[in-house]
Scaffold this motif. Structure first.
Motif, PDB file in Angstrom:
ATOM      1  N   LEU A 170      -8.658   4.024   1.019  1.00 57.64           N
ATOM      2  CA  LEU A 170      -7.637   3.462   0.127  1.00 57.64           C
ATOM      3  C   LEU A 170      -6.694   2.536   0.882  1.00 57.64           C
ATOM      4  CD1 LEU A 170      -6.519   6.396  -2.206  1.00 57.64           C
ATOM      5  CD2 LEU A 170      -7.854   4.379  -2.817  1.00 57.64           C
ATOM      6  N   MET A 171      -6.319   2.958   2.091  1.00 56.22           N
ATOM      7  CA  MET A 171      -5.355   2.189   2.866  1.00 56.22           C
ATOM      8  C   MET A 171      -5.944   0.888   3.396  1.00 56.22           C
ATOM      9  SD  MET A 171      -2.486   3.962   2.883  1.00 56.22           S
ATOM     10  CE  MET A 171      -1.523   3.572   4.347  1.00 56.22           C
ATOM     11  N   LEU A 172      -7.233   0.884   3.739  1.00 57.02           N
ATOM     12  CA  LEU A 172      -7.837  -0.273   4.405  1.00 57.02           C
ATOM     13  C   LEU A 172      -8.652  -1.164   3.476  1.00 57.02           C
ATOM     14  CD1 LEU A 172      -8.936   1.394   7.773  1.00 57.02           C
ATOM     15  CD2 LEU A 172      -6.966  -0.080   7.344  1.00 57.02           C
ATOM     16  N   ASP A 173      -8.937  -0.708   2.278  1.00 51.38           N
ATOM     17  CA  ASP A 173      -9.684  -1.520   1.319  1.00 51.38           C
ATOM     18  C   ASP A 173      -8.790  -2.673   0.849  1.00 51.38           C
ATOM     19  OD1 ASP A 173     -10.992  -2.630  -0.910  1.00 51.38           O
ATOM     20  OD2 ASP A 173     -11.907  -0.713  -1.427  1.00 51.38           O
ATOM     21  N   ARG A 224     -10.109  16.581   8.046  1.00 47.46           N
ATOM     22  CA  ARG A 224     -10.265  15.832   9.290  1.00 47.46           C
ATOM     23  C   ARG A 224     -10.812  14.427   9.069  1.00 47.46           C
ATOM     24  NH1 ARG A 224     -15.255  16.137  12.408  1.00 47.46           N
ATOM     25  NH2 ARG A 224     -16.987  16.514  10.973  1.00 47.46           N
ATOM     26  N   LEU A 225     -11.482  14.202   7.924  1.00 47.92           N
ATOM     27  CA  LEU A 225     -11.992  12.870   7.599  1.00 47.92           C
ATOM     28  C   LEU A 225     -11.044  12.134   6.652  1.00 47.92           C
ATOM     29  CD1 LEU A 225     -15.809  13.614   7.161  1.00 47.92           C
ATOM     30  CD2 LEU A 225     -14.567  12.899   9.223  1.00 47.92           C
ATOM     31  N   TRP A 226      -9.868  12.680   6.466  1.00 51.18           N
ATOM     32  CA  TRP A 226      -8.825  12.086   5.626  1.00 51.18           C
ATOM     33  C   TRP A 226      -9.213  12.034   4.155  1.00 51.18           C
ATOM     34  CZ3 TRP A 226      -3.918  10.208   7.285  1.00 51.18           C
ATOM     35  CH2 TRP A 226      -3.687  10.415   8.661  1.00 51.18           C
ATOM     36  N   ASN A 227      -9.987  13.028   3.715  1.00 48.75           N
ATOM     37  CA  ASN A 227     -10.226  13.194   2.287  1.00 48.75           C
ATOM     38  C   ASN A 227      -9.048  13.959   1.702  1.00 48.75           C
ATOM     39  OD1 ASN A 227     -12.902  12.010   2.289  1.00 48.75           O
ATOM     40  ND2 ASN A 227     -13.594  13.870   3.310  1.00 48.75           N
ATOM     41  N   LEU A 228      -8.537  13.487   0.575  1.00 47.24           N
ATOM     42  CA  LEU A 228      -7.331  14.069  -0.020  1.00 47.24           C
ATOM     43  C   LEU A 228      -7.608  15.466  -0.547  1.00 47.24           C
ATOM     44  CD1 LEU A 228      -4.365  13.529  -0.800  1.00 47.24           C
ATOM     45  CD2 LEU A 228      -5.200  12.676  -3.002  1.00 47.24           C
ATOM     46  N   ALA A 229      -6.802  16.430  -0.105  1.00 49.05           N
ATOM     47  CA  ALA A 229      -6.953  17.824  -0.537  1.00 49.05           C
ATOM     48  C   ALA A 229      -5.794  18.289  -1.400  1.00 49.05           C
ATOM     49  CB  ALA A 229      -7.089  18.745   0.679  1.00 49.05           C
ATOM     50  N   MET A 230      -4.579  17.814  -1.116  1.00 50.80           N
ATOM     51  CA  MET A 230      -3.395  18.189  -1.885  1.00 50.80           C
ATOM     52  C   MET A 230      -2.382  17.055  -1.796  1.00 50.80           C
ATOM     53  SD  MET A 230      -2.910  22.179  -0.603  1.00 50.80           S
ATOM     54  CE  MET A 230      -1.596  22.545  -1.760  1.00 50.80           C
ATOM     55  N   VAL A 262      -4.728  -0.056  -1.446  1.00 51.56           N
ATOM     56  CA  VAL A 262      -3.326  -0.076  -1.013  1.00 51.56           C
ATOM     57  C   VAL A 262      -3.059  -1.204  -0.029  1.00 51.56           C
ATOM     58  CG1 VAL A 262      -1.538   1.274   0.158  1.00 51.56           C
ATOM     59  CG2 VAL A 262      -3.101   2.397  -1.425  1.00 51.56           C
ATOM     60  N   ARG A 263      -4.070  -1.594   0.714  1.00 49.23           N
ATOM     61  CA  ARG A 263      -3.899  -2.607   1.767  1.00 49.23           C
ATOM     62  C   ARG A 263      -3.233  -3.888   1.271  1.00 49.23           C
ATOM     63  NH1 ARG A 263      -9.109  -5.044   4.923  1.00 49.23           N
ATOM     64  NH2 ARG A 263      -8.535  -7.202   4.567  1.00 49.23           N
ATOM     65  N   GLN A 264      -3.506  -4.283   0.045  1.00 48.70           N
ATOM     66  CA  GLN A 264      -2.948  -5.537  -0.468  1.00 48.70           C
ATOM     67  C   GLN A 264      -1.425  -5.495  -0.560  1.00 48.70           C
ATOM     68  OE1 GLN A 264      -4.032  -6.186  -4.725  1.00 48.70           O
ATOM     69  NE2 GLN A 264      -4.764  -4.055  -4.670  1.00 48.70           N
ATOM     70  N   TYR A 265      -0.849  -4.292  -0.531  1.00 46.01           N
ATOM     71  CA  TYR A 265       0.601  -4.153  -0.597  1.00 46.01           C
ATOM     72  C   TYR A 265       1.210  -3.727   0.735  1.00 46.01           C
ATOM     73  CZ  TYR A 265      -0.759  -4.081  -5.491  1.00 46.01           C
ATOM     74  OH  TYR A 265      -1.320  -4.401  -6.703  1.00 46.01           O
ATOM     75  N   MET A 269       3.533   7.753  -6.059  1.00 48.39           N
ATOM     76  CA  MET A 269       3.458   6.550  -5.238  1.00 48.39           C
ATOM     77  C   MET A 269       2.051   5.963  -5.243  1.00 48.39           C
ATOM     78  SD  MET A 269       4.495   5.960  -1.208  1.00 48.39           S
ATOM     79  CE  MET A 269       3.135   6.966  -0.567  1.00 48.39           C
ATOM     80  N   MET A 270       1.034   6.839  -5.174  1.00 49.81           N
ATOM     81  CA  MET A 270      -0.341   6.349  -5.171  1.00 49.81           C
ATOM     82  C   MET A 270      -0.713   5.738  -6.514  1.00 49.81           C
ATOM     83  SD  MET A 270      -2.210   9.284  -2.843  1.00 49.81           S
ATOM     84  CE  MET A 270      -3.746   8.379  -2.700  1.00 49.81           C
ATOM     85  N   ARG A 271      -0.255   6.356  -7.614  1.00 58.11           N
ATOM     86  CA  ARG A 271      -0.529   5.770  -8.932  1.00 58.11           C
ATOM     87  C   ARG A 271       0.141   4.405  -9.053  1.00 58.11           C
ATOM     88  NH1 ARG A 271       1.175  11.034 -10.765  1.00 58.11           N
ATOM     89  NH2 ARG A 271      -0.621  12.382 -11.212  1.00 58.11           N
ATOM     90  N   TRP A 272       1.362   4.288  -8.554  1.00 61.86           N
ATOM     91  CA  TRP A 272       2.082   3.015  -8.612  1.00 61.86           C
ATOM     92  C   TRP A 272       1.356   1.951  -7.801  1.00 61.86           C
ATOM     93  CZ3 TRP A 272       5.399   1.035  -4.430  1.00 61.86           C
ATOM     94  CH2 TRP A 272       6.069  -0.141  -4.776  1.00 61.86           C
ATOM     95  N   LEU A 273       0.920   2.289  -6.605  1.00 65.14           N
ATOM     96  CA  LEU A 273       0.240   1.320  -5.751  1.00 65.14           C
ATOM     97  C   LEU A 273      -1.115   0.910  -6.310  1.00 65.14           C
ATOM     98  CD1 LEU A 273       1.089   2.797  -2.232  1.00 65.14           C
ATOM     99  CD2 LEU A 273       1.895   0.627  -3.182  1.00 65.14           C
TER     100      LEU A 273
END
Length: 278
Positions: free
Chosen positions: A154-157, A116-122, A161-164, A130-134
């Motif tokens: 990750l998305m907003l930092d 619910r807090l968007w911590n990666l579980a799977m 990822v935000r820079q892309y 894709m995440m490794r590439w970004l």
């Protein structure tokens, strides 16, 4: 859970909050729960004390999240009714198998599971790739799925990822809606409220259009979904996402899991993922 318990001084305050949040009058709640309006009034004023079964019934009628139903039970002096276990718990093995199947079916396109807090579980292999590439990680780098990686951060930092993300402000405003909803339900001092504060403290986030009132601007969208446009190393990916939850769970952890699936919005993006998956 302690933050939410501090937020509601007692059961009466919790019931009034959730009835108001769902837009129910006492009369409507009485009709749908088959509990007299007089009794509901007495519950909200503290003149009557609820039974455990009554709390669970009101929780179902008001569609209160399982975590918050536990909070309401605690505030009335009862033990929690819904367990909260780690996804790695052997008793949730069947749930993990079902999630593995869902993630595998999404290939060659990315899919991941978050709490619910968007911590990666799977994450499936395309999502991990894709995440490794970004993030500029080696192809064999491990992607932690123990809750230590927060997808929203990750998305907003600006260094993540935000820079892309070509349209990061639109994506970010939508993402913040999810965590704000959790923060409103949990109250001050909760983990969700702390996370929301951390996200808003990231450079440029608090000043994004629409963040002040956190309401989506639907008028400006020509598409029926929010596009996600990624640009890196001469590659442009046009995607959109869907978010699914598991129905009728009886465990807090399972109830709060979300499966986010990424889909290509054009053939060029689809071909890029298919080529990487071969």
């Amino acid at each position: 859970m302690s933050g939410a318990a501090d937020y509601f001084s007692d059961f009466a305050a919790a019931l009034k909050y959730w009835r108001g949040k769902r837009g129910y009058s006492q009369l409507r709640l009485s009709t749908e729960s088959e509990i007299s309006q007089r009794h509901i009034s007495f519950l909200e004023s503290g003149r009557s004390q609820p039974s455990k079964d009554l709390i669970l019934k009101l929780g179902m009628v008001l569609e209160i999240p399982l975590r918050q139903r536990n909070v309401m039970l605690l505030s009335a002096g009862y033990a929690p009714a819904y367990q909260e276990r780690k996804l790695s718990d052997p008793e949730l093995g069947a749930v993990r198998q079902a999630l593995d199947f869902m993630l595998a079916q999404q290939a060659p396109y990315p899919a991941l599971v978050v709490d619910r807090l968007w911590n990666l579980a799977m994450a499936n292999a395309p999502a991990a790739g894709m995440m490794r590439w970004l993030l500029g990680l080696p192809d064999d780098a491990a992607l932690p799925t123990d809750g230590s990686v927060n997808v929203l951060k990750l998305m907003l930092d600006p260094h993540g990822v935000r820079q892309y993300l070509h349209n990061w402000e639109e994506v970010g405003a939508d993402l913040l809606h999810w965590i704000q909803r959790e923060a409103m339900g949990d109250g001050p001092g909760s983990a969700a409220t702390v996370l929301l504060g951390e996200l808003l403290a990231l450079p440029g986030v608090a000043g994004m259009q629409g963040v002040g009132h956190l309401a989506p601007n639907l008028d400006r969208r020509a598409l029926p979904f929010l596009p996600v446009t990624i640009r890196k190393d001469g590659v442009e990916l046009n995607l959109f996402t869907t978010i699914a939850t598991l129905g009728t769970p009886h465990d807090v952890t399972v109830h709060e899991l979300r499966v986010e699936s990424f889909f290509p919005a054009d053939e060029a993006s689809a071909a890029w993922f298919r080529a990487r998956h071969c």
